[in-house]
Design a protein around this motif. Sequence first.
Motif, PDB file in Angstrom:
ATOM      1  N   HIS A 177      -0.720  -6.737 -10.331  1.00 37.17           N
ATOM      2  CA  HIS A 177      -2.079  -6.216 -10.539  1.00 37.17           C
ATOM      3  C   HIS A 177      -3.171  -7.042  -9.878  1.00 37.17           C
ATOM      4  O   HIS A 177      -4.195  -6.480  -9.489  1.00 37.17           O
ATOM      5  CB  HIS A 177      -2.362  -6.020 -12.030  1.00 37.17           C
ATOM      6  N   PHE A 214      -6.975   4.341  -5.177  1.00 37.57           N
ATOM      7  CA  PHE A 214      -7.054   3.059  -4.483  1.00 37.57           C
ATOM      8  C   PHE A 214      -7.996   3.188  -3.310  1.00 37.57           C
ATOM      9  O   PHE A 214      -7.909   4.138  -2.547  1.00 37.57           O
ATOM     10  CB  PHE A 214      -5.659   2.664  -4.007  1.00 37.57           C
ATOM     11  N   GLU A 264       0.823  -1.208   0.000  1.00 38.28           N
ATOM     12  CA  GLU A 264       0.000   0.000   0.000  1.00 38.28           C
ATOM     13  C   GLU A 264       0.852   1.252   0.000  1.00 38.28           C
ATOM     14  O   GLU A 264       0.509   2.249  -0.634  1.00 38.28           O
ATOM     15  CB  GLU A 264      -0.899   0.027   1.243  1.00 38.28           C
ATOM     16  N   THR A 273      -6.859  -0.046 -10.570  1.00 38.83           N
ATOM     17  CA  THR A 273      -6.517   1.197  -9.876  1.00 38.83           C
ATOM     18  C   THR A 273      -6.818   2.423 -10.723  1.00 38.83           C
ATOM     19  O   THR A 273      -6.579   3.533 -10.278  1.00 38.83           O
ATOM     20  CB  THR A 273      -5.027   1.227  -9.514  1.00 38.83           C
ATOM     21  N   TYR A 324      -3.505  -5.371  -6.463  1.00 38.91           N
ATOM     22  CA  TYR A 324      -4.031  -4.016  -6.356  1.00 38.91           C
ATOM     23  C   TYR A 324      -5.420  -3.874  -6.950  1.00 38.91           C
ATOM     24  O   TYR A 324      -6.136  -2.946  -6.643  1.00 38.91           O
ATOM     25  CB  TYR A 324      -3.100  -3.033  -7.063  1.00 38.91           C
ATOM     26  N   VAL A 351       2.848  -1.879  -9.790  1.00 40.66           N
ATOM     27  CA  VAL A 351       1.399  -2.053  -9.743  1.00 40.66           C
ATOM     28  C   VAL A 351       0.973  -3.015 -10.845  1.00 40.66           C
ATOM     29  O   VAL A 351       0.105  -3.864 -10.645  1.00 40.66           O
ATOM     30  CB  VAL A 351       0.690  -0.691  -9.887  1.00 40.66           C
TER      31      VAL A 351
END
Lengths: 644, 312, 486, 219
Positions: free
Chosen positions: A574, A592, A289, A580, A577, A570
């Motif tokens: 992926h 996010f 994060e 995004t 995440y 990212v």
Amino acid sequence: MVMVVETSALLTSYLVAMFLPPALGMIAGRLSSGRVSYLLCSFSCIVGMMCYPVWNAVPGFTMTFPLGSALGDYAVDVDMLTSIFVSISSLVFLMIVVHMSHSGHGYRPAMASMSCALFVSCMLCMMADTVVLVLVAWEVVSLVTFLMGDDGGEGGHRWRFLVITHVGGMMLICAFTYMWLVSGSQYLHDWTGLGERMGATASIAVILCLFIGFGTKLGTLPFHVWMPDMYSGSPTHTSALLTTVCSNVAVLVLFKTVFSCVGTTHDMVVPGVALCILSAATALWGAMESMIQREPRRILAYSSMENMALVTMCLSLGLVFSDASEGLMALVLLAGLLHALNHSVFKSLMMLVVDSVEDVTGEGSIDRYGGIACSMPALSAVALVGIASLAAVPPMNGFVSEWLMLQSLLGTDVLASDMRVLMPLLVAMVGVCGMVVATSYARLYGFTFLGRPRSPGASEPRAQRRGSLVPLVVLAASCVCMGLFATPLMDRMSAGVTEAAGIHQGYTAALSGTMDPLVLGLMIAGTVAVLVAASKVVSYGKAVDDTWGCGGTLDERMQYSSEGFSQPIVRVFHPFYGDTSRREGDRYSTGFTEPFVKYIYAPAGRLVMVLSERITRIQTGNIQSYLSYILVTLVVALLAVRLL
Amino acid sequence: MIPTVIGILQAVALVLVAPLVSGIVSKTKARMQGRGGASVLQPYRDIRKLLGKDSTVSGSTSWLFRAVPFVCMGSMIVLAMMTPFIYTGTLAPFGDLVAVVYLFTLYRFSMVLGGLEGGSAFGGMGSSREMMMSVLIEPALLLAISTLAILSGAGTDMGDISESLSGMGLLAVGPALILAGASFTITLLAENARIPFDNPSTHLELTMVHEAMLLEYSGRGLAMMELSSMVRLTVFMAMLGSMFFPWGVATTAEPVDILVSVAVTSAKMLLMTVTLAAVESVLCKTRLFKTPNLLTASFMLSLMAMMSLYIL
Amino acid sequence: MNTALTSLICAMAASCVLCIALRNRRCIGTLMPVCSIVLMVLALNLCVPVLGGEVIDDGPFYMDPLSAVFMVLVAVVGCMASVYSRAYMGLENREGVVNHRELGQYYSLLIVFVSVMMLTFAARSMAIVWLGVGATTLVSTFLVGFYSREESTEAAWKYIILCSVGITIALAGYTLVYASTVGVIEHGALDWPVLMAHAQELDPTMMRMAMVLVIVGFGTKVGFVPMHTWLPDAHSQAPSPVSGLLSAVLLNCAMYGILRFHAVSEITVPGFSSTILMAFGLVSLAVAAFFIASSRDLKRMLAYSSIENMGLIALGFGIGTPVAVTGAVLQMVAHSVTKPVLFFSAGNIIQSYGTRDMSAIRGVGRVMPGTSWLLAAGTLAIVGAPPFAVFVGELTILSGMLGGGLVWLAAVTVVLLCVVFAGFARNVFPMLSGDPPSDVPIDGSFCRIAPIAVLMALSLSIGLFMPEQAMEWIGNAVGTFTGVVG
Amino acid sequence: MENAIIGNMIDLCAVMMLLTTVLAVAMTHMKPLIRLFSAQSLFLAVLALIVAYSSGTSHIYIMCGLTLVLKVFVMPRMLWYIMDRINVGREVGLSLGIPGTLLASGLMMVLSYYITEPLLATMHTVERNCLALSVSILLIGLLMMCTRKNAITETIGLLMMENGLFLGAVALSHGMPLIVEIAAFFDVMVAVIIIGIFAHRINRSFNSVDTSFLRRLRE
């Protein structure tokens, strides 16, 4: 006899010097617009820093206060480990307070008196020897940080923080109350080896409660959601205190209660592994994060989460190792506690750096900084020390504790084979986390200090207040010192750890490698110095020109953006995440949302609200239905009595 | 006393031989492509030339930009001292394999910050890609070396590992070593910006990673950056040669042993260099977002290596 | 006859007569608070030796430490409410909401209300207790319906009807208790000490049914769910000083009625009424928690919190171990001291903002910093955050649960308390921050803050520092209760 | 023999009280409702007289007198007065139909007998009936309050509950201590007065004493 009197007099005067000034400072908040409180608080911080020497000088650092509460006495009992924690936390506290009083926000009377209150409660919580003192001090820490989180806005972040930490507080209350009941004594020093009396199930339940209860403050999944908002929404000094001193308190008390009070007489492998996995997941989550945040304080928030998760991971590994090898247990516990201390030093440094940067530029996002290293080289230098420590680069202090952690993970062939499988995974996890956060810190530093200024605020930073760099330099120096002179610190802490946890072996027994942080640091520094010196001997010409712009001229908007910087990671991760990309009008950006908020907290909140609405319907406003409730209750109760 | 001297000598040798290794790689590659290629000593000449030149720095850079080459070079020299190359008695009781991995981090970290200095898109791009790859490289590296540590049972000191493994003879050759070696080889390619991860000889912005970060350096700074990256390649090779396949490395400071070791190590280095050149000639650079596939494979290999150690 | 008691009763009578007689004079606004201070002093004078363990058994009067605890609470909270009333009603008067005649009525009702409650706790006969509870209802109905608005009339109507039904049901319980004493007790059959002495001989079947009636009946007045329905209406419509008084001490009155019988019935039928109390306690706690979470009206939320606290207290008494009962007594003291803080500061806010809708109130911290701090502290106190008094109570009750082996009950309670906390936090804290509307008058008169601050300080000091002496008093009160139960 | 007759008479009075209660439930107009309440109180007074005579307990005479004066005459007058003052409609305001309420009342009666059954072992027949009847009057009174919307009707329901309670008190234990009884009477008196005052206020505010208008306070 004379000796005893003198000792107690010394102790009394020490404690008075430590707690009376901030107590006065709390009241004197408005005097001379807070200056008095700051002074009093700083004085006590200095006194607090002397805790370790005092502990050394005074045998049996215990004292019961003359005032009691309804639930029992207030008493303090300082052991070696506590005194080290108190000393270092006081140092950090002092630096933050000094910076606070010099910061561009000026003297804020309320902040001054509340930092006094925070100092008192944090120190009392670490030193506490009675249940009631621990609980009260702990909750007061939450309350005071909650109050200090007031930045004049709507304050949603604050109450989220308060509610989550209160949930944790309730768990702690349950755990402590249960232990109190079992032990029959309100003094924590009577609780040693309580686990034996509690039985395995109760011990495990209590340990889980403790880990999760303190974990709410340390950002354990899924209780971390308050962290980014609180850190970015509060005044920076509040965040700094929260993530350093308060975390230290949590770690120390957690360690003491789990390993000293409950003890590890029962087989703790399964809960240990469960907690370990939870911590590892938290660490990974925090690291990932922090990669994609744009506000420096959010980056630091997630990094705190990651660091604290490493600490709790070490503590839970302590449970796992308790059966197999005492040396290993000592090593891993030492690694965790040392990391907590190191973290408090470098994280406070970084928080103060961020505050200074925000202060001089007036901006709050790394996309609006840049080039500050040119305009403020000193600040950028101390910031580099902090960043390097965070990224665990040798020879800074962060490296030492991560080294200890990996050392302990590599020595795990003592474990039963089914548990060994976990260890490579943990090594890999530590490695991935380390690199991801390193990326994140490189991004933070690079986009804040390097490159060209990306906003007017960054291109013409305001002058800093005189003296505000001093605490930063002190903290940076501490980072370096704690890195270089880690061995003596480790030896002392290890003595404290073994004493508190009842371990008979020192950490060195399990240490399989040879490393001297001091020599390593000197080697690196020496080599670099030699190179620099050599380059000075043969002078050469230097020209200054523009950055190569492929033939054109570059402006600040042509630089790589922070989003672009993290984009490759990212994309690689992926699935983690998710999607995004965000679309605002005809502009695309990345954003996010915390899945924990989306999938756990929001539904839970909705569930409570739906339930509430259902239940609220009984309040119809119609007196006939109210009367019939009474009738029905009466009839049902009478029938129940008749039938049962 | 003598071991220390030998330790110092092997560190110096490692640094000095590094340009030669690069030169041999280039020469071999050129030969394979049917070109004559520059002399194997060309890297020495390049570095000498660069050291003698004035440097030009961008106006938007700070003190850090000028400090980075020294830190990079310094960390590589320290690393060289810790690596068993010819003789297992390194100068490294002050550091161990964890320190090695984190020294690589230091190197990379400073290089990335240097890349972000210029304020152009290239530096940022290079830094970004470098970090992306390192997220996968670093854990693999850590795991691979840790596997060796556990396999040898000699603690985490690099020299001890090497010594212990060579003492174990063929007993050491097992799935763990093979898997870890394979993983380490991939790591070597990735870490040193070789094909298929990066092309060290291109300056095309779409393909480059490592070079993009060095774009703003010139003169002495560039020389140090180039040299340090050459040292890094050599250190990796030395580690592969002397730790994963340590047979022939001197475990004592006896002159005979040392001499034998020099010969064997030279042969190993030459073999690795030629192989590297061959690999680079045969393979082509993959797309950036394909590289994680291979890196993850390396990561998994090292993880399996360690697992096999625990399970078998 | 005990002089302290005599003087208190004389003072009560005198102040009631005086206040009623002088109700149309201007001085009533000062007279009444002064009277209540005198009453408080005399009550403390009476209660301190009683708390110390001295039992007054004197004609129709009987006081032991348990009743003394209740009386002290009435005296202190009543006094603070009167002092606060002076500021609150003064402002209402100035703004023309109430006229002088109504003001006089208000003060005279208030003093009667407080006196009746005090008297209730000094009674020897349970019949007088019943009468006292009934009389408090009647007196306070006028206070609830004091503003002649439609809503307050409605609230008063619901209040009197439901509570009358409740006390009628309770009286039915009395009948059964009395019937079971026929042939067992010759004289003074409803006197509590006598009942206690003969509790073993009473008819258990009769007692069981009687307890159901008493608990449901008085429970209506205490605010046990589902008989609580009048409570939020009455609390929200009454003037804020009265709301504080209703919540802090009126509910205790009814609780007192239950407790005395509970003690008797625990001897006659062990474990019966405690089960009922626990059931009602848990249900009240659970339902109130959700009500709090979804409240929009400030005073209604506080009223639900009273229900929640009464539930907790009932749980404590229901568990019945000495620790739990101590917790319940502590919780009751804490609640009585803390809740008026909230109601009074809510009163200040409502007077200034002219609304009780929490979503419409913003920026209290800017406009009325004193009130804002007190409200924040009171909120934290009432939800059981240390170092305030309620924390002590809750912790002791929890340890009673854990000690009694009721781990699941403890877990459920903890979860519900967290819901309460979240509900309060969600509703209250946004009010304190933000931008206030422009037309809010800034009024910080001393009397508006001082009584609240006193109570808050009391709550804090109970939480932080409890003198040995006070703990001993609580212990004595518990002793009169558990000494016979256990 | 005499005892049996007295027992029968007590039973009769009690049953008559129940009957009046059930009839009251069936009423749709105020006037007969108030009359029925008077009648019920009258039966209570008679019952008290018989008990006082048979047991020789003197204070029950006082209670009998109080009932006669207050409940048979004064309270109905007061209710009349209130009704006149506020000029309410003559309807009781049903929220549950008469048949439904009657059925529910029957259920309450059955329940009362069922509930009080364990208590009966130690009692005489007379007391048994009276206890069950007392509980059923209590419950039916409450039921009436639940199902009637008119403020005055609710008051009558409360008073009937009270009557039921006194029935129990007198029959079971030959009355409560005098002070309790007087207290209870006093309480009821004042309650009715206050309820009257508030009924008046409600009427002023809503122009009706239909309590179903009182639905502003809800959540």
